[in-house]
Design a protein around this motif. Sequence first.
Motif, PDB file in Angstrom:
ATOM      1  N   VAL A   1      -9.275  26.926  -7.981  1.00  0.00           N
ATOM      2  CA  VAL A   1     -10.492  27.336  -8.671  1.00  0.00           C
ATOM      3  C   VAL A   1     -11.567  26.271  -8.523  1.00  0.00           C
ATOM      4  N   VAL A   2     -12.782  26.715  -8.261  1.00  0.00           N
ATOM      5  CA  VAL A   2     -13.966  25.865  -8.311  1.00  0.00           C
ATOM      6  C   VAL A   2     -14.918  26.512  -9.314  1.00  0.00           C
ATOM      7  N   THR A   3     -15.440  25.728 -10.257  1.00  0.00           N
ATOM      8  CA  THR A   3     -16.319  26.288 -11.279  1.00  0.00           C
ATOM      9  C   THR A   3     -17.522  25.386 -11.516  1.00  0.00           C
ATOM     10  N   ALA A   4     -18.627  26.018 -11.896  1.00  0.00           N
ATOM     11  CA  ALA A   4     -19.830  25.289 -12.291  1.00  0.00           C
ATOM     12  C   ALA A   4     -20.077  25.441 -13.789  1.00  0.00           C
ATOM     13  N   ASN A   5     -19.057  25.870 -14.524  1.00  0.00           N
ATOM     14  CA  ASN A   5     -19.214  26.309 -15.907  1.00  0.00           C
ATOM     15  C   ASN A   5     -18.990  25.168 -16.901  1.00  0.00           C
ATOM     16  N   LYS A   6     -20.078  24.517 -17.298  1.00  0.00           N
ATOM     17  CA  LYS A   6     -19.981  23.366 -18.209  1.00  0.00           C
ATOM     18  C   LYS A   6     -19.460  23.754 -19.588  1.00  0.00           C
ATOM     19  N   LEU A   7     -19.896  24.911 -20.086  1.00  0.00           N
ATOM     20  CA  LEU A   7     -19.454  25.355 -21.405  1.00  0.00           C
ATOM     21  C   LEU A   7     -17.947  25.571 -21.417  1.00  0.00           C
ATOM     22  N   LEU A   8     -17.438  26.226 -20.412  1.00  0.00           N
ATOM     23  CA  LEU A   8     -16.010  26.516 -20.328  1.00  0.00           C
ATOM     24  C   LEU A   8     -15.188  25.240 -20.199  1.00  0.00           C
ATOM     25  N   ILE A   9     -15.615  24.315 -19.348  1.00  0.00           N
ATOM     26  CA  ILE A   9     -14.865  23.070 -19.159  1.00  0.00           C
ATOM     27  C   ILE A   9     -14.908  22.213 -20.416  1.00  0.00           C
ATOM     28  N   ALA A  10     -16.062  22.175 -21.077  1.00  0.00           N
ATOM     29  CA  ALA A  10     -16.183  21.383 -22.308  1.00  0.00           C
ATOM     30  C   ALA A  10     -15.324  21.957 -23.430  1.00  0.00           C
ATOM     31  N   MET A  11     -15.285  23.285 -23.545  1.00  0.00           N
ATOM     32  CA  MET A  11     -14.593  23.926 -24.664  1.00  0.00           C
ATOM     33  C   MET A  11     -13.112  24.174 -24.386  1.00  0.00           C
ATOM     34  N   ASN A  12     -12.767  24.501 -23.143  1.00  0.00           N
ATOM     35  CA  ASN A  12     -11.395  24.920 -22.831  1.00  0.00           C
ATOM     36  C   ASN A  12     -10.783  24.178 -21.652  1.00  0.00           C
ATOM     37  N   GLY A  13     -11.343  23.033 -21.312  1.00  0.00           N
ATOM     38  CA  GLY A  13     -10.842  22.273 -20.175  1.00  0.00           C
ATOM     39  C   GLY A  13      -9.383  21.887 -20.300  1.00  0.00           C
TER      40      GLY A  13
ATOM     41  N   GLU B   1       0.646  23.044 -14.212  1.00  0.00           N
ATOM     42  CA  GLU B   1       1.901  23.796 -14.235  1.00  0.00           C
ATOM     43  C   GLU B   1       2.042  24.695 -13.009  1.00  0.00           C
ATOM     44  N   ASN B   2       0.913  25.201 -12.510  1.00  0.00           N
ATOM     45  CA  ASN B   2       0.943  26.119 -11.365  1.00  0.00           C
ATOM     46  C   ASN B   2       0.638  25.421 -10.045  1.00  0.00           C
ATOM     47  N   GLU B   3       0.478  24.094 -10.098  1.00  0.00           N
ATOM     48  CA  GLU B   3       0.269  23.271  -8.905  1.00  0.00           C
ATOM     49  C   GLU B   3      -0.918  23.733  -8.075  1.00  0.00           C
ATOM     50  N   VAL B   4      -2.038  23.984  -8.773  1.00  0.00           N
ATOM     51  CA  VAL B   4      -3.284  24.324  -8.086  1.00  0.00           C
ATOM     52  C   VAL B   4      -4.368  23.364  -8.547  1.00  0.00           C
ATOM     53  N   ILE B   5      -5.447  23.348  -7.815  1.00  0.00           N
ATOM     54  CA  ILE B   5      -6.560  22.446  -8.088  1.00  0.00           C
ATOM     55  C   ILE B   5      -7.678  23.198  -8.796  1.00  0.00           C
ATOM     56  N   VAL B   6      -8.286  22.560  -9.780  1.00  0.00           N
ATOM     57  CA  VAL B   6      -9.506  23.070 -10.408  1.00  0.00           C
ATOM     58  C   VAL B   6     -10.570  21.994 -10.254  1.00  0.00           C
ATOM     59  N   ASN B   7     -11.617  22.282  -9.508  1.00  0.00           N
ATOM     60  CA  ASN B   7     -12.723  21.339  -9.316  1.00  0.00           C
ATOM     61  C   ASN B   7     -13.970  21.835 -10.047  1.00  0.00           C
ATOM     62  N   PHE B   8     -14.761  20.899 -10.568  1.00  0.00           N
ATOM     63  CA  PHE B   8     -15.856  21.292 -11.461  1.00  0.00           C
ATOM     64  C   PHE B   8     -17.066  20.357 -11.351  1.00  0.00           C
ATOM     65  N   GLU B   9     -17.284  19.792 -10.166  1.00  0.00           N
ATOM     66  CA  GLU B   9     -18.391  18.851  -9.970  1.00  0.00           C
ATOM     67  C   GLU B   9     -19.728  19.439 -10.414  1.00  0.00           C
TER      68      GLU B   9
ATOM     69  N   ARG C   1      -6.587  13.863  -8.646  1.00  0.00           N
ATOM     70  CA  ARG C   1      -6.824  14.134 -10.058  1.00  0.00           C
ATOM     71  C   ARG C   1      -8.022  15.057 -10.147  1.00  0.00           C
ATOM     72  N   SER C   2      -7.773  16.351 -10.241  1.00  0.00           N
ATOM     73  CA  SER C   2      -8.877  17.296 -10.202  1.00  0.00           C
ATOM     74  C   SER C   2      -9.506  17.513 -11.558  1.00  0.00           C
ATOM     75  N   GLY C   3      -8.766  17.233 -12.634  1.00  0.00           N
ATOM     76  CA  GLY C   3      -9.311  17.502 -13.959  1.00  0.00           C
ATOM     77  C   GLY C   3      -8.949  16.432 -14.957  1.00  0.00           C
ATOM     78  N   PHE C   4      -8.750  16.842 -16.194  1.00  0.00           N
ATOM     79  CA  PHE C   4      -8.383  15.909 -17.245  1.00  0.00           C
ATOM     80  C   PHE C   4      -6.869  15.726 -17.226  1.00  0.00           C
ATOM     81  N   THR C   5      -6.408  14.487 -17.153  1.00  0.00           N
ATOM     82  CA  THR C   5      -4.971  14.219 -17.207  1.00  0.00           C
ATOM     83  C   THR C   5      -4.579  14.153 -18.677  1.00  0.00           C
ATOM     84  N   THR C   6      -4.264  15.302 -19.241  1.00  0.00           N
ATOM     85  CA  THR C   6      -4.096  15.404 -20.691  1.00  0.00           C
ATOM     86  C   THR C   6      -2.964  14.545 -21.223  1.00  0.00           C
ATOM     87  N   ALA C   7      -1.951  14.277 -20.392  1.00  0.00           N
ATOM     88  CA  ALA C   7      -0.815  13.489 -20.871  1.00  0.00           C
ATOM     89  C   ALA C   7      -1.215  12.053 -21.180  1.00  0.00           C
ATOM     90  N   ASN C   8      -2.298  11.576 -20.585  1.00  0.00           N
ATOM     91  CA  ASN C   8      -2.712  10.181 -20.767  1.00  0.00           C
ATOM     92  C   ASN C   8      -3.803  10.006 -21.814  1.00  0.00           C
TER      93      ASN C   8
END
Length: 430
Positions: free
Chosen positions: A100-112, A121-129, A324-331
């Motif tokens: 997935v590639v997204t330009a959606n700031k609201l979605l990433i901020a609220m549900n990132g 979990e699904n071993e895919v990349i989400v990019n959001f530059e 590291r495509s997104g937020f590493t939530t474990a850290n």
Amino acid sequence: MDKVRIALLGLGNVGKGVWNILKSNREAIVKRAGCEIEIAKILVNDINKQRNIDVPKELLTTNIDEILRDDSIKVVVEVMGGLEPAKEYILDAIRRKKHVVTANKLLIAMNGDQIFKEAEENEVIVNFEASVCGGIPIIHGINESLTANRIEKIVGIINGTTNYILTKMTLEKMSFEDALKEAQEKGYAEADPTSDVEGYDAVYKLAILTKLAFDTRVDVDNIYREGITKIKPVDIAYAKEFGYVIKLLAAVKEVNERLELRVHPAMIPVIHPLANVNDSFNAVFIKGNAVGDLMLYGRGAGELPTGSAVVGDIISVLRNGVERSGFTTANYAHKDIIPMEEVKSKYYIRILVKDMPGVLGQIATIFGENEVSILSFIQKPEKQDKDDYVTIVFVTHDTYEDNINKSLVKITELEAISKVENIIRIENLE
């Protein structure tokens, strides 16, 4: 050469930019991606709508299942905006093993957090530059180039609409209303400009930057927010008199393992690089403990700048070189937010008072009782109305916001005070 099929969700300004860039820069993109990129489907609301872009009608669909259930489509590019149905579509795409590639700031901020957990979990990349500052590579900069640093603060102009409005008010002496109208006519502002002019857009972007830079969860409701609707030409004139310009700033700063998080108008020194960021441009000032001071500057919005960031993210997915495509939530580490009452700043305060003896002394006494020290003040001799009111402007030394609030409660109780017309923080940006 291999061909990778992708799909666009949305064909508004950003979607058009992605289409045009993929077509006009095809040869260079093929070399950099190592494969040919084919847009297989584009999700729209109305297939028959006139769009002023040469897209074959057979690529358009109103049925999301034609994209999500097509196993040949490897990357879903979301440029439709909003929380729903974008969130549902993205999560479904991830679960079907699509990048997935997204330009959606609201979605990433609220549900990132949820989105990146599912992606891991699904071993895919989400990019959001493209979700922050359009074509400026700020996400990649924090995620990759600055990983050797402990970032100490980020301060930026990250909303092009408000920057355009304030630029017009500063350089052409427009009113807020006239500058907003022009921004709407040029397509910089929506018909309902609330998200921009009230600071919500900047809050979403600041939440994303904070999560990346400080590895902590951020609730957008905990970010102090103040828009630009109270800024008047007179405030801009006074700012110039004191050697400042007014910008809508987004700022995060770590202080003793707690975070200052705020979006609000601020006066900044005319000699600082951010003061000269005009029109719809964005700029982000970053301080790292190893690299020192950096500033990234460029178009923060628009069809091609944002489209550039989206296409760059698509190429990055196809190269599969993003660790590291997104937020590493474990850290994540928990960091408390510093209440605004505990934030220190200089302040500009504009007060309308009755022109009578002793008023200035009464105000100064109240400030002193609340540990607010006056750096300078201006009293204009011109009367503001038939009741002989005049304007007094104060600039304070650094003080806590709580001291300012307590002072103004007492000051507004004085008989000679008409009202406190504006309060603007002054940032030294050191």
